[in-house]
Scaffold this motif. Structure first.
Motif, PDB file in Angstrom:
ATOM      1  N   ASP A 128       6.561  -3.418  -6.108  1.00  0.00           N
ATOM      2  CA  ASP A 128       5.864  -2.345  -5.419  1.00  0.00           C
ATOM      3  C   ASP A 128       6.642  -1.035  -5.452  1.00  0.00           C
ATOM      4  OD1 ASP A 128       4.032  -4.268  -4.834  1.00  0.00           O
ATOM      5  OD2 ASP A 128       4.518  -4.417  -2.704  1.00  0.00           O
ATOM      6  N   ALA A 129       5.896   0.049  -5.531  1.00  0.00           N
ATOM      7  CA  ALA A 129       6.500   1.374  -5.420  1.00  0.00           C
ATOM      8  C   ALA A 129       7.021   1.628  -4.004  1.00  0.00           C
ATOM      9  CB  ALA A 129       5.484   2.448  -5.818  1.00  0.00           C
ATOM     10  N   TYR A 165      -3.401   8.246 -14.502  1.00  0.00           N
ATOM     11  CA  TYR A 165      -2.947   7.294 -13.479  1.00  0.00           C
ATOM     12  C   TYR A 165      -3.146   7.908 -12.088  1.00  0.00           C
ATOM     13  CZ  TYR A 165      -0.510   4.391 -16.973  1.00  0.00           C
ATOM     14  OH  TYR A 165      -0.205   3.568 -18.034  1.00  0.00           O
ATOM     15  N   GLY A 167      -1.754   6.661  -9.192  1.00  0.00           N
ATOM     16  CA  GLY A 167      -0.713   6.325  -8.229  1.00  0.00           C
ATOM     17  C   GLY A 167       0.674   6.840  -8.553  1.00  0.00           C
ATOM     18  N   ALA A 171       5.280   6.491  -7.085  1.00  0.00           N
ATOM     19  CA  ALA A 171       6.409   6.023  -7.882  1.00  0.00           C
ATOM     20  C   ALA A 171       7.354   7.151  -8.287  1.00  0.00           C
ATOM     21  CB  ALA A 171       5.886   5.317  -9.137  1.00  0.00           C
ATOM     22  N   PRO A 182       2.761   2.548 -12.557  1.00  0.00           N
ATOM     23  CA  PRO A 182       1.780   1.689 -11.888  1.00  0.00           C
ATOM     24  C   PRO A 182       1.004   0.813 -12.873  1.00  0.00           C
ATOM     25  CG  PRO A 182       1.680   3.916 -11.002  1.00  0.00           C
ATOM     26  CD  PRO A 182       2.571   3.968 -12.214  1.00  0.00           C
ATOM     27  N   GLN A 185      -3.088  -1.586  -8.262  1.00  0.00           N
ATOM     28  CA  GLN A 185      -3.095  -0.788  -7.035  1.00  0.00           C
ATOM     29  C   GLN A 185      -4.229  -1.270  -6.131  1.00  0.00           C
ATOM     30  OE1 GLN A 185      -2.437   3.320  -7.897  1.00  0.00           O
ATOM     31  NE2 GLN A 185      -3.387   4.045  -6.023  1.00  0.00           N
ATOM     32  N   VAL A 395       1.098  -0.097  -4.620  1.00  0.00           N
ATOM     33  CA  VAL A 395       1.124   0.380  -6.012  1.00  0.00           C
ATOM     34  C   VAL A 395       2.144  -0.468  -6.771  1.00  0.00           C
ATOM     35  CG1 VAL A 395       1.404   2.376  -7.539  1.00  0.00           C
ATOM     36  CG2 VAL A 395       0.560   2.708  -5.188  1.00  0.00           C
ATOM     37  N   SER A 397       4.192  -1.717  -9.684  1.00  0.00           N
ATOM     38  CA  SER A 397       4.622  -0.870 -10.797  1.00  0.00           C
ATOM     39  C   SER A 397       5.696  -1.514 -11.660  1.00  0.00           C
ATOM     40  CB  SER A 397       5.173   0.458 -10.237  1.00  0.00           C
ATOM     41  OG  SER A 397       4.233   1.083  -9.398  1.00  0.00           O
ATOM     42  N   ILE A 436      -5.970   1.502 -11.446  1.00  0.00           N
ATOM     43  CA  ILE A 436      -4.829   2.406 -11.610  1.00  0.00           C
ATOM     44  C   ILE A 436      -5.180   3.680 -12.374  1.00  0.00           C
ATOM     45  CG2 ILE A 436      -3.068   0.607 -11.494  1.00  0.00           C
ATOM     46  CD1 ILE A 436      -2.918   0.841 -14.620  1.00  0.00           C
TER      47      ILE A 436
END
Length: 571
Positions: A128-129, A165, A167, A171, A182, A185, A395, A397, A436
C-alpha cells in the motif's frame, strides 16, 4: 468477459511450447494472451495492444531467462495478476515471474525484513501507498521519478502514460518524487440494502419510529438509528442485523482503524488529502514534516475526545447491532457476510469486495443480475467538520527497494508496468474492480456494466473520488506503528480495557517507537523530534486538533436519498 483465473488453453499451449525461454519470447504468446484474456476489454486497439506487447518483448531481451520474485496481498485483483498475468508476462518476455500471494501483514513483515537486513527478499513488493511516509524517510526505496530517467530509462514503457493513473498523489512524497506505481485501488464506503431502504412499509415504519425519512445516513447518529431499527427485524424469513463489522484480535483489526476511522469521526485536523498538522492516526508533525507527538500532552490526537468517541461507537455497534459471531471474525472472514443476505448496512465497507458481491445466485443479487445493494459515502462522526478527510482509499502499488540488484529491479519494473498497462488494465479491472486508470474507468464496457456494480462506476467517475485518500506523510514507520493498533484496539474490542485506556496506551507506544527513531537518527532531518510533554489542556485550547470534548456526542441525525447522491456524482 473471460473471468478464468488460469491461463487459457491457447495460452497454456504457448507457455508449454515456449517454456518462457528467451529463444522463443515472441508475439505468438502475446497474441494468444490477447485473444483469450483481453479482446475488446482494453483502452487500446488490437494494433496498439500488439505494439505495446512488442515493446515489452524488445525491452525485456537483455534480461530474458532471468527469474524474479514478486509478492502481494491476497485479493481478487492480485489473484488474477498471479494466475493470469504473471504466466503471460513470462511467456511473452522470457522473464520468469513468480508472483506470490500472502496476507497483507506478511507483505509488510517481509518488506521490513529487507529494510533491516539489506538482503533481497523479493524483487518487487505490491504494498500500500500507506507506507509513503516510510519510503520517503528511510531512503531505501527507489524513487521512480529518478529511476525512469536513470537505470530504468531503457525499461520504461513510452506508453506508460502516468497522467492516466488516478492514484499517483498517494504514492508521491513531500519532495514531489514518485516512490510507487499504483496497480490496484479501492475505497472505503458505506454499503446498504437498497431494496429494503426503498420498501414502502419499511420506510413508513422507520419514519414513524424516528421521525425522519429512511435514507443514506449522513452522520453517525442516523447510522445508529438505522442499525437499531433493522437489528432483530424479520425480513423474508431471515433475522436481520443493522450493522456488520469485525473484532478479532488480529493484525487486520489495525487496518480497520488506521484506514481513517479517527478522521471519519472528526479527530484529525482539517486538510486534504490528510489533516494538517494532525492526521487521521492522531500524529502531529511540525512544518518540516517531523512527527512531534501522538498523545494529547505532545499535541497529538490519538487519545483525544474525538478518538475515544470513535472507538466507543465501534465497540457499541459491534456488540449491539452486528451478528454475535462478528466479534470473533477478522477482515477476510467478515468481508463475505453482507452477501449472505441478512445485513442491512455496513459503515466501513471496502469496494474491493464488489467483485464478490455481484455473482449470480447470491441473496443480494436480483434475477436479472442487478444488485439489491448500493454503495454511498460513509457517514461521519459528530466531531467531523467540512474540510476534513472524508474516507480512506487503498492504493496498492509496485515498490522496488534499493537493496534489489539493478538488473532484477529492471525486470521487476517491466512486470509492474505490464500488470498496469493500458493493454491489460480494463480486463483486469473487470475481474477485480480495483480501478487505477482514467481510461479504464471511462471505458464503454464499464458504462454497460455500471448498473450491476451498485454505484462503483459512478463513484469513480465523480471528482469526489479524490476526497478519499490513503495514509499520508505523518506516519514515519508504518510497519512498526501499524502493528500497535490491533493490539490496543483488540483490548477495547474484547472489553479488556476502556476506549480511553486503549488509546492512552496506543499513543504512548507510538511515541516510544518515535523516540527510538529520534535517538537513532536514521531518518535524518525528517525523522521524529518529539515535543516536550505538557498539560493536554494547553493543546485542547489551541485551534485545531486535538478537539475538546463536545457536550452532545450524538447531534441531529440526517439522511439523504440515494438517488440524490447518484445525481451529484453523475452531474
Amino acid at each position: 468477459m473471460n473471468r478464468m483465473t488460469r491461463p487459457s488453453t491457447a495460452l497454456a499451449m504457448a507457455l508449454t511450447v515456449m517454456g518462457a525461454s528467451p529463444a522463443f519470447a515472441d508475439m505468438d504468446a502475446a497474441r494468444a494472451f490477447l485473444d483469450e484474456h483481453i479482446g475488446e476489454l482494453s483502452a487500446l486497439t488490437r494494433e496498439e495492444q500488439e505494439a505495446e506487447m512488442q515493446w515489452f518483448i524488445d525491452a525485456a531481451a537483455p534480461h530474458a531467462g532471468m527469474s524474479i520474485n514478486v509478492v502481494s496481498e491476497t485479493i481478487t485483483t492480485h489473484e488474477w495478476e498471479s494466475n493470469v498475468l504473471a504466466p503471460a508476462f513470462s511467456a511473452i518476455t522470457g522473464i520468469n515471474v513468480t508472483h506470490t500471494l500472502i496476507g497483507e501483514g506478511d507483505v509488510v513483515e517481509r518488506l521490513q525484513t529487507q529494510f533491516q537486513t539489506g538482503e533481497n527478499v523479493f524483487d518487487m513488493y505490491i504494498n500500500d501507498a500507506d507506507l509513503i511516509g516510510t519510503h520517503w524517510r528511510y531512503g531505501q526505496t527507489r524513487n521512480l521519478t529518478e529511476w525512469m530517467e536513470g537505470d530504468g530509462a531503457d525499461f520504461t514503457n513510452p506508453n506508460l502514460n502516468l497522467d492516466d493513473y488516478i492514484g499517483l498523489a498517494s504514492a508521491t512524497g513531500p519532495d514531489g518524487l514518485l516512490y510507487q506505481l499504483p496497480v490496484q485501488q479501492f475505497a472505503n464506503l458505506y454499503w446498504f440494502r437498497y431494496d429494503w431502504f426503498n420498501d414502502p412499509e419499511i420506510q413508513a415504519a422507520f419514519e414513524e419510529e424516528y421521525g425522519y425519512p429512511l435514507g443514506v445516513p449522513v452522520n453517525w447518529s442516523a447510522y445508529e438509528d438505522i442499525a437499531a431499527f433493522f437489528t432483530g427485524r424479520e425480513i423474508d424469513g431471515e433475522t436481520v442485523y443493522g450493522h456488520m463489522d469485525y473484532g478479532r484480535r488480529d493484525p487486520s483489526l489495525g487496518w480497520r482503524f488506521t484506514d481513517a476511522w479517527l478522521s471519519m469521526a472528526g479527530a484529525s485536523d482539517l486538510g486534504l488529502p490528510n489533516g494538517v498538522p494532525v492526521d487521521e492516526w492522531g500524529i502531529r508533525v511540525n512544518d518540516n514534516f517531523q512527527p512531534v507527538g501522538s498523545c494529547m500532552d505532545r499535541g497529538g490526537a490519538t487519545n483525544s475526545p474525538a478518538a475515544v468517541y470513535s472507538i466507543e461507537k465501534y465497540v457499541d455497534w459491534l456488540n449491539n447491532y452486528a451478528p454475535p459471531e462478528a466479534a470473533g471474525m477478522n477482515f477476510s472472514e467478515s468481508g463475505p457476510v453482507p452477501a449472505q443476505g441478512n445485513i442491512a448496512q455496513q459503515i466501513f465497507w471496502y469496494t474491493a469486495f464488489t467483485a464478490d458481491m455481484v455473482a449470480d445466485g447470491l441473496p443480494v443479487v436480483n434475477e436479472d443480475g442487478t444488485p439489491k445493494w448500493r454503495m454511498a459515502p460513509s457517514p461521519h462522526g459528530v466531531y467531523w467538520q467540512d474540510g476534513m478527510k472524508v474516507g480512506y482509499q487503498d492504493v496498492g502499488s509496485a515498490t522496488i527497494l534499493e537493496s534489489t540488484p539493478v538488473d532484477r529491479a529492471q525486470a521487476a519494473w517491466l512486470y509492474a508496468q505490464f500488470i498496469s498497462s493500458m493493454t491489460v488494465d480494463v480486463a483486469k479491472s473487470h475481474y477485480g474492480l480495483t480501478f487505477i486508470r482514467d481510461s479504464t474507468i471511462n471505458h464503454e464496457s464499464f458504462t454497460e456494466r455500471a448498473p450491476r456494480l451498485g454505484g462503483l462506476v459512478e463513484f469513480y467517475r465523480s471528482p469526489e473520488r479524490d476526497l478519499w485518500t490513503d495514509t499520508g506523510f505523518n506516519v514515519p514507520d508504518y510497519p512498526r506503528l501499524a502493528q500497535l493498533w490491533w493490539q490496543y484496539i483488540g483490548d477495547a474490542s474484547s472489553g479488556a480495557s476502556t476506549a480511553q485506556e486503549a488509546l492512552d496506551g496506543l499513543c504512548a507506544e507510538q511515541e516510544a517507537v518515535m523516540e527510538r527513531l529520534e535517538r537513532a537518527g536514521i531518518q535524518g532531518e525528517f525523522g521524529p523530534a518529539l515535543n516536550e510533554e505538557q498539560d493536554p489542556e494547553y493543546w485542547l485550547s489551541q485551534p485545531g486538533a486535538p478537539w475538546p470534548a463536545l457536550e452532545d456526542e450524538r447531534g441531529e441525525p440526517m439522511t439523504v436519498a440515494y438517488d440524490e447522491l447518484i445525481r451529484r456524482w453523475t452531474e
